[in-house]
Scaffold this motif. Sequence first.
Motif, mmCIF file in Angstrom:
data_model
loop_
_atom_site.group_PDB
_atom_site.id
_atom_site.type_symbol
_atom_site.label_atom_id
_atom_site.label_comp_id
_atom_site.label_asym_id
_atom_site.label_seq_id
_atom_site.Cartn_x
_atom_site.Cartn_y
_atom_site.Cartn_z
ATOM 1 N N GLN A 98 0.829 -1.210 0.000
ATOM 2 C CA GLN A 98 0.000 0.000 0.000
ATOM 3 C C GLN A 98 0.863 1.259 0.000
ATOM 4 O OE1 GLN A 98 -3.274 0.336 -0.435
ATOM 5 N NE2 GLN A 98 -3.479 -1.890 -0.610
ATOM 6 N N PHE A 141 -5.429 -0.978 6.627
ATOM 7 C CA PHE A 141 -6.765 -0.628 6.144
ATOM 8 C C PHE A 141 -6.885 0.876 5.880
ATOM 9 C CE2 PHE A 141 -8.010 -4.624 8.487
ATOM 10 C CZ PHE A 141 -8.339 -5.339 7.346
ATOM 11 N N THR A 142 -6.197 1.690 6.690
ATOM 12 C CA THR A 142 -6.240 3.144 6.497
ATOM 13 C C THR A 142 -5.581 3.539 5.183
ATOM 14 O OG1 THR A 142 -6.168 3.468 8.901
ATOM 15 C CG2 THR A 142 -5.670 5.370 7.532
ATOM 16 N N MET A 144 -5.140 1.592 2.594
ATOM 17 C CA MET A 144 -5.964 1.051 1.517
ATOM 18 C C MET A 144 -7.115 2.011 1.195
ATOM 19 S SD MET A 144 -8.029 -2.598 1.436
ATOM 20 C CE MET A 144 -6.580 -3.465 2.041
ATOM 21 N N ALA A 145 -7.811 2.468 2.233
ATOM 22 C CA ALA A 145 -8.930 3.394 2.037
ATOM 23 C C ALA A 145 -8.454 4.727 1.476
ATOM 24 C CB ALA A 145 -9.666 3.608 3.365
ATOM 25 N N ALA A 163 -12.198 -1.984 3.401
ATOM 26 C CA ALA A 163 -11.190 -1.191 4.109
ATOM 27 C C ALA A 163 -11.806 -0.446 5.292
ATOM 28 C CB ALA A 163 -10.529 -0.204 3.148
ATOM 29 N N SER A 206 -20.198 -0.206 6.369
ATOM 30 C CA SER A 206 -19.179 -0.519 7.382
ATOM 31 C C SER A 206 -19.645 -0.110 8.776
ATOM 32 C CB SER A 206 -17.858 0.170 7.035
ATOM 33 O OG SER A 206 -18.008 1.578 6.978
#
Length: 417
Positions: A98, A141-142, A144-145, A163, A206
């Motif tokens: 990422q 995940f941060t 990725m988002a 994400a 989410s």
Amino acid sequence: MKLNLQNYKTLIIVILFFVVEYIFLKDLPFFWDAVSKSMRAQWFYETNFSQLVLPVNLNSGHPPFWPVLIAVWWKSFGVTLAKSRVLLLIINILVGFQLIKLFKNTFPKKQNHLLVLIILLEPTLLAQTTIFNNDMILLLFTLMAYNIIVFSKEKKELLLTFAFTGILFSNLRGMLLLFCLLVIQLIFIRYKLSTKKFNYKPYLISILFFSVFLIYQYSVLGWIIKTPSVNWSEQRNVADVYNILKNIASIGRNLLDYGRIVLFGITFYLLYFLFKKKQFHPSKTSIKLMISIVVFTVGMSIFFMFFTNPIGHRYYMISYILVVLLFLVLVDNYKTILNYKRLYVIVIIAFITGHFWIYPSTISQGWDSSLAYLNYFKLRDDIELFIEKNKILKENIGTNLPLNEKEYSDLLKVDEK
């Protein structure tokens, strides 16, 4: 991001970087807050996932996704430090991927492995890649988002929902990060820094998933988020004026700690210098980075400053990464008037020497935020040897660590039958 041959080379270098780190540290015990993750993972492991909510004495209020994932890994591959660290290695490599995407989105025409490694050398990020806490999976995940929201021209609704859900289930700080991502996206749309229309579905879905978990937890325990456990409840209280001021000072110290004062100093000086010389013509990418840095840093700080929870250096890893990127963008855009190689060297030296910043005992160190913590385990063993040699009763020692942690940090407690 389409991976061409050069991108694959960068990815291979990043993978080798983390594999070498794994080889050197594969038997390193759990440390600091990661010990509590081991305790929780062992509870799930030993109870065979009888329920997905931890008992109150182990429950700090955070979603248990990371401990559950560790326990599942143990069930699949066995319970040893080396096997456990393979899971962290995988998370690190995914974070590295990422970061490469983020770098290539920022520098679409540039190929430079060194610049990606400068990001990985950021002291707190590097330290966290060696610690079995949940901060790396939250960062994964941060990033990725962020890559999808800021740079992707496609909707990627399913991946963005994944994400966001990962952010919320990794840590309670995920709620703040999701809010910051929402603010960043709305600002970009409002000021035409993004051509995508706002899509509320990933946020809604989410949050719905997370709400279902909170309802489930409430049905089991009768509370959510703010734990009644004495181990953590005092950390979620509202701070008085004095402690708010202390928190502000702590946030400032954390941002500039471990050599980052050099990074921030050079970056802000470059902005000042270029503005003063009227040579600053910011690209859309640099504007996006500056907005993102402000939103993430200020957004999280405004929340943290009003509560008694100790503010960790690692809470701001996304901000550190984006400041490094802004520094690289500024140097790259104006390298005809800057000695850019010297600036790279200065920042690299600052990052490396940052691991040697040790404060007096009266000042909190933030031991999980630099590689200085690697000295801890030998000292721990020396303490145990001293206690044993002098026949000191453990009940007469007024400390909890390291005396009561070794079965969890070294995975001595788990029964693999």
